[in-house]
Design a protein around this motif. Structure first.
Motif, PDB file in Angstrom:
ATOM      1  N   THR A  96      -3.944 -22.255  -8.123  1.00 41.10           N
ATOM      2  CA  THR A  96      -2.727 -21.571  -7.698  1.00 41.10           C
ATOM      3  C   THR A  96      -2.698 -20.136  -8.212  1.00 41.10           C
ATOM      4  OG1 THR A  96      -1.549 -23.678  -7.751  1.00 41.10           O
ATOM      5  CG2 THR A  96      -0.212 -21.681  -7.714  1.00 41.10           C
ATOM      6  N   VAL A  97      -3.068 -19.949  -9.466  1.00 43.91           N
ATOM      7  CA  VAL A  97      -3.100 -18.606 -10.050  1.00 43.91           C
ATOM      8  C   VAL A  97      -4.148 -17.757  -9.342  1.00 43.91           C
ATOM      9  CG1 VAL A  97      -3.654 -17.307 -12.133  1.00 43.91           C
ATOM     10  CG2 VAL A  97      -2.180 -19.311 -12.283  1.00 43.91           C
ATOM     11  N   ASN A  98      -5.329 -18.315  -9.095  1.00 45.12           N
ATOM     12  CA  ASN A  98      -6.373 -17.580  -8.383  1.00 45.12           C
ATOM     13  C   ASN A  98      -5.927 -17.184  -6.982  1.00 45.12           C
ATOM     14  OD1 ASN A  98      -8.230 -17.508 -10.434  1.00 45.12           O
ATOM     15  ND2 ASN A  98      -9.339 -19.324  -9.753  1.00 45.12           N
ATOM     16  N   PHE A  99      -5.218 -18.081  -6.305  1.00 42.60           N
ATOM     17  CA  PHE A  99      -4.711 -17.792  -4.965  1.00 42.60           C
ATOM     18  C   PHE A  99      -3.686 -16.659  -5.012  1.00 42.60           C
ATOM     19  CE2 PHE A  99      -1.628 -18.579  -1.526  1.00 42.60           C
ATOM     20  CZ  PHE A  99      -2.476 -18.381  -0.458  1.00 42.60           C
ATOM     21  N   ALA A 100      -2.805 -16.671  -5.982  1.00 42.21           N
ATOM     22  CA  ALA A 100      -1.794 -15.618  -6.122  1.00 42.21           C
ATOM     23  C   ALA A 100      -2.443 -14.269  -6.410  1.00 42.21           C
ATOM     24  CB  ALA A 100      -0.807 -15.980  -7.225  1.00 42.21           C
ATOM     25  N   ILE A 101      -3.456 -14.258  -7.265  1.00 37.61           N
ATOM     26  CA  ILE A 101      -4.146 -13.007  -7.597  1.00 37.61           C
ATOM     27  C   ILE A 101      -4.885 -12.458  -6.391  1.00 37.61           C
ATOM     28  CG2 ILE A 101      -6.027 -12.023  -8.968  1.00 37.61           C
ATOM     29  CD1 ILE A 101      -5.126 -13.870 -11.257  1.00 37.61           C
ATOM     30  N   SER A 102      -5.597 -13.313  -5.660  1.00 36.71           N
ATOM     31  CA  SER A 102      -6.349 -12.840  -4.490  1.00 36.71           C
ATOM     32  C   SER A 102      -5.401 -12.348  -3.393  1.00 36.71           C
ATOM     33  CB  SER A 102      -7.268 -13.931  -3.959  1.00 36.71           C
ATOM     34  OG  SER A 102      -6.522 -15.035  -3.488  1.00 36.71           O
ATOM     35  N   THR A 103      -4.244 -12.991  -3.239  1.00 34.57           N
ATOM     36  CA  THR A 103      -3.261 -12.539  -2.253  1.00 34.57           C
ATOM     37  C   THR A 103      -2.703 -11.175  -2.638  1.00 34.57           C
ATOM     38  OG1 THR A 103      -2.668 -14.835  -1.838  1.00 34.57           O
ATOM     39  CG2 THR A 103      -1.137 -13.160  -1.064  1.00 34.57           C
ATOM     40  N   THR A 104      -2.452 -10.969  -3.913  1.00 33.18           N
ATOM     41  CA  THR A 104      -1.952  -9.679  -4.387  1.00 33.18           C
ATOM     42  C   THR A 104      -2.980  -8.583  -4.149  1.00 33.18           C
ATOM     43  OG1 THR A 104      -0.664 -10.815  -6.079  1.00 33.18           O
ATOM     44  CG2 THR A 104      -1.027  -8.463  -6.382  1.00 33.18           C
ATOM     45  N   LYS A 105      -4.239  -8.874  -4.429  1.00 34.00           N
ATOM     46  CA  LYS A 105      -5.300  -7.888  -4.201  1.00 34.00           C
ATOM     47  C   LYS A 105      -5.388  -7.540  -2.718  1.00 34.00           C
ATOM     48  CE  LYS A 105      -8.362  -8.985  -8.063  1.00 34.00           C
ATOM     49  NZ  LYS A 105      -9.676  -9.540  -8.422  1.00 34.00           N
ATOM     50  N   LEU A 106      -5.291  -8.548  -1.862  1.00 33.79           N
ATOM     51  CA  LEU A 106      -5.369  -8.320  -0.421  1.00 33.79           C
ATOM     52  C   LEU A 106      -4.213  -7.443   0.053  1.00 33.79           C
ATOM     53  CD1 LEU A 106      -6.718  -8.984   2.306  1.00 33.79           C
ATOM     54  CD2 LEU A 106      -5.215 -10.956   2.440  1.00 33.79           C
ATOM     55  N   SER A 107      -3.015  -7.743  -0.397  1.00 34.18           N
ATOM     56  CA  SER A 107      -1.869  -6.958   0.048  1.00 34.18           C
ATOM     57  C   SER A 107      -1.931  -5.533  -0.517  1.00 34.18           C
ATOM     58  CB  SER A 107      -0.557  -7.633  -0.337  1.00 34.18           C
ATOM     59  OG  SER A 107      -0.449  -7.722  -1.738  1.00 34.18           O
ATOM     60  N   ALA A 108      -2.449  -5.357  -1.730  1.00 39.72           N
ATOM     61  CA  ALA A 108      -2.584  -4.016  -2.304  1.00 39.72           C
ATOM     62  C   ALA A 108      -3.608  -3.207  -1.515  1.00 39.72           C
ATOM     63  CB  ALA A 108      -2.987  -4.101  -3.772  1.00 39.72           C
ATOM     64  N   ARG A 109      -4.713  -3.824  -1.136  1.00 42.11           N
ATOM     65  CA  ARG A 109      -5.726  -3.123  -0.329  1.00 42.11           C
ATOM     66  C   ARG A 109      -5.159  -2.723   1.026  1.00 42.11           C
ATOM     67  NH1 ARG A 109      -9.900  -7.562  -1.419  1.00 42.11           N
ATOM     68  NH2 ARG A 109     -10.519  -7.069  -3.554  1.00 42.11           N
ATOM     69  N   THR A 110      -4.418  -3.643   1.643  1.00 39.47           N
ATOM     70  CA  THR A 110      -3.819  -3.356   2.943  1.00 39.47           C
ATOM     71  C   THR A 110      -2.820  -2.212   2.830  1.00 39.47           C
ATOM     72  OG1 THR A 110      -4.040  -5.689   3.490  1.00 39.47           O
ATOM     73  CG2 THR A 110      -2.593  -4.383   4.880  1.00 39.47           C
ATOM     74  N   LEU A 111      -2.021  -2.222   1.797  1.00 32.69           N
ATOM     75  CA  LEU A 111      -1.062  -1.145   1.575  1.00 32.69           C
ATOM     76  C   LEU A 111      -1.768   0.181   1.338  1.00 32.69           C
ATOM     77  CD1 LEU A 111       1.935  -0.415   1.177  1.00 32.69           C
ATOM     78  CD2 LEU A 111       1.616  -0.903  -1.244  1.00 32.69           C
ATOM     79  N   LEU A 112      -2.843   0.169   0.569  1.00 27.38           N
ATOM     80  CA  LEU A 112      -3.604   1.387   0.305  1.00 27.38           C
ATOM     81  C   LEU A 112      -4.211   1.948   1.585  1.00 27.38           C
ATOM     82  CD1 LEU A 112      -4.749   3.340  -1.829  1.00 27.38           C
ATOM     83  CD2 LEU A 112      -6.725   1.830  -1.984  1.00 27.38           C
ATOM     84  N   ARG A 113      -4.789   1.102   2.407  1.00 26.86           N
ATOM     85  CA  ARG A 113      -5.365   1.555   3.683  1.00 26.86           C
ATOM     86  C   ARG A 113      -4.290   2.132   4.600  1.00 26.86           C
ATOM     87  NH1 ARG A 113      -9.032  -3.650   4.435  1.00 26.86           N
ATOM     88  NH2 ARG A 113     -10.761  -3.036   3.081  1.00 26.86           N
ATOM     89  N   GLY A 114      -3.131   1.492   4.626  1.00 29.28           N
ATOM     90  CA  GLY A 114      -2.038   1.991   5.451  1.00 29.28           C
ATOM     91  C   GLY A 114      -1.553   3.356   4.995  1.00 29.28           C
ATOM     92  N   MET A 115      -1.432   3.538   3.694  1.00 31.47           N
ATOM     93  CA  MET A 115      -0.995   4.825   3.162  1.00 31.47           C
ATOM     94  C   MET A 115      -2.032   5.917   3.437  1.00 31.47           C
ATOM     95  SD  MET A 115       1.995   4.445   2.065  1.00 31.47           S
ATOM     96  CE  MET A 115       2.282   5.881   1.071  1.00 31.47           C
ATOM     97  N   GLN A 116      -3.324   5.590   3.313  1.00 32.36           N
ATOM     98  CA  GLN A 116      -4.370   6.563   3.614  1.00 32.36           C
ATOM     99  C   GLN A 116      -4.329   6.957   5.086  1.00 32.36           C
ATOM    100  OE1 GLN A 116      -7.849   4.487   2.262  1.00 32.36           O
ATOM    101  NE2 GLN A 116      -7.753   5.397   0.212  1.00 32.36           N
ATOM    102  N   PHE A 117      -4.101   6.007   5.958  1.00 30.69           N
ATOM    103  CA  PHE A 117      -4.010   6.292   7.390  1.00 30.69           C
ATOM    104  C   PHE A 117      -2.836   7.220   7.682  1.00 30.69           C
ATOM    105  CE2 PHE A 117      -2.161   5.220  11.542  1.00 30.69           C
ATOM    106  CZ  PHE A 117      -3.208   5.596  12.363  1.00 30.69           C
ATOM    107  N   LEU A 118      -1.674   6.922   7.095  1.00 24.37           N
ATOM    108  CA  LEU A 118      -0.501   7.761   7.313  1.00 24.37           C
ATOM    109  C   LEU A 118      -0.705   9.168   6.767  1.00 24.37           C
ATOM    110  CD1 LEU A 118       2.395   5.266   6.536  1.00 24.37           C
ATOM    111  CD2 LEU A 118       1.724   6.184   8.749  1.00 24.37           C
ATOM    112  N   LEU A 119      -1.372   9.280   5.641  1.00 25.66           N
ATOM    113  CA  LEU A 119      -1.639  10.595   5.060  1.00 25.66           C
ATOM    114  C   LEU A 119      -2.560  11.419   5.953  1.00 25.66           C
ATOM    115  CD1 LEU A 119      -1.089  12.365   2.624  1.00 25.66           C
ATOM    116  CD2 LEU A 119      -3.107  11.399   1.547  1.00 25.66           C
TER     117      LEU A 119
END
Length: 88
Positions: free
Chosen positions: A9-32
């Motif tokens: 469960t902890v591993n799943f939560a960490i991997s989900t957080t990493k995925l959402s952070a990467r997606t957010l970073l890519r989105g911000m780079q695109f907007l910039l």
């Protein structure tokens, strides 16, 4: 058994957080990138023009030629700032 479930469960939560952070970073780079393409075109202040870090040059234009220069600058997407020569 319970420890394995908690560990997964902890591993799943960490991997989900990493995925959402990467997606957010890519989105911000695109907007910039999109903002940089469209935000800085045409007549600007000298401060904003220098902040672009693309190099600044001076060109003398007679008072009667400002409208013509403005027309060509818009056509070819040139960033510019008009300043009055104070030495005259």
């Amino acid at each position: 058994m319970q420890e394995e479930i908690e560990h997964k469960t902890v591993n799943f939560a960490i991997s989900t957080t990493k995925l959402s952070a990467r997606t957010l970073l890519r989105g911000m780079q695109f907007l910039l990138r999109q903002y940089d393409k469209h935000a800085s075109q045409g007549k600007q202040s000298m401060k904003r023009l220098v902040r672009q870090n693309r190099g600044v040059t001076n060109v003398e234009i007679q008072k009667t030629g400002i409208k013509d220069f403005d027309r060509y600058a818009k056509r070819y997407h040139i960033d510019y700032s008009i300043q009055k020569d104070l030495s005259c």
